[in-house]
Design a protein around this motif. Sequence first.
Motif, short mmCIF file in Angstrom:
data_model
loop_
_atom_site.label_atom_id
_atom_site.label_comp_id
_atom_site.label_asym_id
_atom_site.label_seq_id
_atom_site.Cartn_x
_atom_site.Cartn_y
_atom_site.Cartn_z
N GLU A 174 -4.91 17.43 -7.88
CA GLU A 174 -4.73 17.90 -6.50
C GLU A 174 -4.74 16.72 -5.52
O GLU A 174 -3.98 16.71 -4.55
CB GLU A 174 -5.83 18.90 -6.15
CG GLU A 174 -5.66 20.25 -6.81
CD GLU A 174 -6.74 21.22 -6.39
OE1 GLU A 174 -7.67 20.83 -5.65
OE2 GLU A 174 -6.63 22.38 -6.79
N LEU A 175 -5.60 15.75 -5.77
CA LEU A 175 -5.65 14.55 -4.93
C LEU A 175 -4.34 13.79 -4.99
O LEU A 175 -3.83 13.33 -3.96
CB LEU A 175 -6.82 13.65 -5.36
CG LEU A 175 -7.04 12.39 -4.55
CD1 LEU A 175 -7.42 12.74 -3.12
CD2 LEU A 175 -8.11 11.53 -5.18
N TYR A 176 -3.76 13.68 -6.17
CA TYR A 176 -2.48 13.01 -6.33
C TYR A 176 -1.39 13.72 -5.53
O TYR A 176 -0.60 13.09 -4.81
CB TYR A 176 -2.10 12.95 -7.82
CG TYR A 176 -0.71 12.41 -8.07
CD1 TYR A 176 -0.46 11.05 -7.97
CD2 TYR A 176 0.35 13.26 -8.37
CE1 TYR A 176 0.81 10.54 -8.18
CE2 TYR A 176 1.62 12.77 -8.58
CZ TYR A 176 1.84 11.42 -8.49
OH TYR A 176 3.10 10.93 -8.69
N VAL A 177 -1.36 15.04 -5.62
CA VAL A 177 -0.36 15.81 -4.88
C VAL A 177 -0.57 15.65 -3.37
O VAL A 177 0.39 15.47 -2.61
CB VAL A 177 -0.41 17.30 -5.30
CG1 VAL A 177 0.45 18.15 -4.38
CG2 VAL A 177 0.01 17.46 -6.75
N MET A 178 -1.82 15.67 -2.93
CA MET A 178 -2.11 15.53 -1.50
C MET A 178 -1.67 14.16 -0.99
O MET A 178 -1.09 14.03 0.10
CB MET A 178 -3.61 15.73 -1.24
CG MET A 178 -3.98 15.71 0.23
SD MET A 178 -5.71 16.08 0.54
CE MET A 178 -6.47 14.60 -0.08
N VAL A 179 -1.92 13.10 -1.78
CA VAL A 179 -1.51 11.76 -1.37
C VAL A 179 0.00 11.66 -1.28
O VAL A 179 0.55 11.08 -0.34
CB VAL A 179 -2.09 10.69 -2.33
CG1 VAL A 179 -1.44 9.34 -2.12
CG2 VAL A 179 -3.59 10.60 -2.16
#
Length: 189
Positions: A174-179
């Motif tokens: 999820e962090l990767y997608v948000m970045v």
Amino acid sequence: MASYLLAGERLVRAVAPGGELEREHLPQKLRAELEAALEKKRKGGDRSSGPARLVSFRLIRDLHQYLRERDSTLYLHELLEGSEIYLPEMVKPPRNPELVARLEKIKIQLANEEYKQITRNVTCQDLRHGGILSDLGKEAAFVCTYLGSQYVFTEMASRVLAALIVASVVGLAELYVMVRVMEGELGEI
């Protein structure tokens, strides 16, 4: 800038007939200028013409010079007792309406730019409180792994550890997608 003195009562009495300056035998021109300055009255009681009894600094310097040359026992600082420096009221010129309008327009533009600068990284999602849907992926991954691991592991510690590992992987995804989404937004700005 100040260039006049508002004469005090001491100077007025000294210049008047029978005053202290009469014994000094002032030159006729100097005496006439002093008397004219001290006897000036406002025209018709009008305050706009300025206060009465204004004596120029030039006239005071001339009087001081004359008293020094004569080695007089009458000192200027004694004569000026009660006098004040006259500072005329500063009249501000009216502001140009076009300039005022331009300044207001510029102030509004600067305020809008500052507001945009402050709010550029604010989104409509409230990330602090974390609603039900925002943490659903991590929580669901933890619960599913914990419940599913009871068939593989018998110990409680192993089940919790496996659930934490899977929840961390989902969180990182999820962090990767948000970045990636934020990079796309920053590229558009």
